[in-house]
Design an enzyme around this catalytic site. Structure first.
Site, short mmCIF file in Angstrom:
data_model
loop_
_atom_site.label_atom_id
_atom_site.label_comp_id
_atom_site.label_asym_id
_atom_site.label_seq_id
_atom_site.Cartn_x
_atom_site.Cartn_y
_atom_site.Cartn_z
N ARG A 245 29.78 74.21 49.27
CA ARG A 245 30.57 73.20 49.97
C ARG A 245 31.29 73.83 51.17
O ARG A 245 31.32 73.25 52.27
CB ARG A 245 31.58 72.59 49.00
CG ARG A 245 32.72 71.78 49.62
CD ARG A 245 32.29 70.41 50.08
NE ARG A 245 33.40 69.68 50.67
CZ ARG A 245 34.18 68.81 50.02
NH1 ARG A 245 33.97 68.57 48.74
NH2 ARG A 245 35.15 68.18 50.64
N ARG B 90 28.19 64.22 36.90
CA ARG B 90 28.82 65.13 37.87
C ARG B 90 28.58 66.60 37.50
O ARG B 90 29.43 67.46 37.76
CB ARG B 90 30.32 64.88 37.98
CG ARG B 90 30.70 63.55 38.59
CD ARG B 90 32.20 63.46 38.80
NE ARG B 90 32.61 62.10 39.09
CZ ARG B 90 33.81 61.60 38.77
NH1 ARG B 90 34.70 62.36 38.15
NH2 ARG B 90 34.12 60.36 39.07
N ARG C 158 32.54 70.33 41.48
CA ARG C 158 33.59 71.27 41.85
C ARG C 158 34.01 72.23 40.75
O ARG C 158 34.73 73.19 41.01
CB ARG C 158 34.81 70.49 42.34
CG ARG C 158 34.57 69.77 43.66
CD ARG C 158 35.78 68.97 44.07
NE ARG C 158 35.97 67.81 43.21
CZ ARG C 158 37.05 67.03 43.25
NH1 ARG C 158 38.04 67.30 44.08
NH2 ARG C 158 37.14 65.99 42.44
N TYR D 221 34.27 49.06 47.00
CA TYR D 221 34.65 49.98 48.07
C TYR D 221 34.51 49.33 49.44
O TYR D 221 35.34 49.55 50.34
CB TYR D 221 33.76 51.23 48.01
CG TYR D 221 34.07 52.13 46.84
CD1 TYR D 221 35.14 53.02 46.87
CD2 TYR D 221 33.28 52.10 45.69
CE1 TYR D 221 35.41 53.85 45.80
CE2 TYR D 221 33.55 52.94 44.61
CZ TYR D 221 34.61 53.81 44.67
OH TYR D 221 34.89 54.63 43.61
N ASP E 160 26.00 60.70 46.80
CA ASP E 160 27.22 59.91 46.59
C ASP E 160 26.83 58.46 46.44
O ASP E 160 25.83 58.01 47.01
CB ASP E 160 28.18 60.09 47.77
CG ASP E 160 29.55 59.51 47.47
OD1 ASP E 160 30.35 60.21 46.83
OD2 ASP E 160 29.81 58.36 47.86
#
Length: 355
Positions: free
Chosen positions: A39, A26, A30, A153, A76
């Site tokens: 973003r 990652r 963020r 998921y 993703d």
């Protein structure tokens, strides 16, 4: 053209290198103010991930800021089930959601292997653009979620704390779960090969939720699928080996099994000692890891100390291979200046552990 810095790839293949390479799971995310700005410009996470220009921009942000030894494609892990038509969305504060979870025979029968040249073309387009922008500076890592992690998921319809629906299917209707995994295995293999063909220099399989399974169930429902994916990957392009990395969070009970799955490298989290893992499996594969991401909250001085401990734990590299990484993804609240100290310390201190 040859890469200007191929230390990461050579380490994966256990070749002699002058220092231990580092990249971070990652790393494009963020915690970087420039990521948050992009973003906001994109409008939403999906608009960011599905736009090759934005994906290229955020992929390059951390490697422009730090002297990292590899870039990783910004995307993703849920791109594959989204391309299957399950209706992926990201709700604020709730994480990913699927409009059409796969919970019965009818839903399983509708699953298909997406054509990477069709609904996943935005990913391969991003790979091509990122490679062009990197200009052979460092390698690019492509990636996918593991077949089982994707299934979690897909069946739950999103994130889960206990995977009740997945495990209920596993024990009540293992035939349905295996059908899902068969489709996912073929899809992951095709997807990773498309990334390799587009220019990825290495690929990684993220098995985030395999560690939630019982011991024998992990071997049957997660690792077996991963092994099939690895065996089906393109191993060479333009005369260069394309290494593969497998990472299962919570892998401690299965280290020997994972090391034998055919991948070139095994990622491990912070719950194990790299030295103990080496003593258990020898130098059969390169090891990637394994500092606790929370250590980054302690500030630059402590981060340097803890980085040294990880390097010392692995020991003299010798005939092995070590890629420094965190034991999982970097936290969004991490101070970017602390990351700079980590990268610097790994590059400098690790040199004494290489011949």
């Amino acid at each position: 053209m040859p890469l200007k810095n191929d230390i990461f790839l050579r380490s994966l293949l256990k070749e002699k290198v002058p220092y231990t390479p580092i990249w971070l799971m990652r790393q494009a995310g963020r915690y970087l103010p420039e990521y948050r700005a992009t973003r906001a410009k994109a409008g939403s996470f999906m608009d960011l991930a599905m736009n090759p220009h934005y994906a290229c921009e955020v992929t390059l942000q951390p490697v422009d800021r730090y002297p990292l030894d590899a870039a990783i494609l910004f995307s993703d892990i849920l791109t594959i089930p989204d391309a299957m038509g399950l209706g992926l969305s990201f709700l604020p504060g709730e994480g990913p959601k699927f409009a059409k979870p796969v919970q019965d025979e009818a839903a399983v029968k509708e699953l298909f292997v997406p054509d990477p040249a069709d609904k996943l073309k935005y990913v391969t387009d991003a790979v091509v653009e990122i490679k062009r922008a990197l200009n052979d500076r460092i390698p690019l890592i492509g990636f996918s979620g593991s077949p089982f992690t994707l299934a979690c998921y897909m069946i739950e319809g999103g994130s889960s704390l206990n995977f009740r629906k997945v495990k209920e299917m596993l024990y009540r209707r293992p035939d349905l779960l295996k059908q899902i995994l068969d489709v996912n295995t073929a899809a992951v293999t095709s997807y990773l090969n498309a990334q390799i063909e587009a220019g990825a220099n290495a690929v990684m399989i993220f098995d985030t939720w395999g560690g939630a399974l019982a011991h024998s169930d992990y071997l049957e429902y997660s690792l077996k699928c991963i092994s099939q994916v690895v065996s089906g990957l393109i191993k060479e392009r333009d005369g260069k080996r394309i290494p593969s990395i497998v990472f299962t969070k919570g892998s401690a009970p299965w280290l020997t099994d994972i090391a034998a799955c055919g991948a070139d490298a095994m990622g491990v989290d912070w719950t194990v000692s790299l030295g103990d893992v080496r003593r258990q499996i020898g130098d059969s594969v390169c090891l990637q890891g394994n500092m606790d991401p929370s250590i980054l909250f302690a500030g630059p001085d402590e981060v340097r100390t803890q980085a040294r401990k990880v390097i010392e734990d692995f020991g003299m590299v010798g005939q092995g291979g070590h890629v420094f990484n965190l034991g999982h993804g970097i936290d969004k609240d991490t101070d970017p200046d602390t990351v700079a100290a980590l990268v610097d310390e790994v590059h400098e201190y690790s040199r004494r552990f290489h011949d």
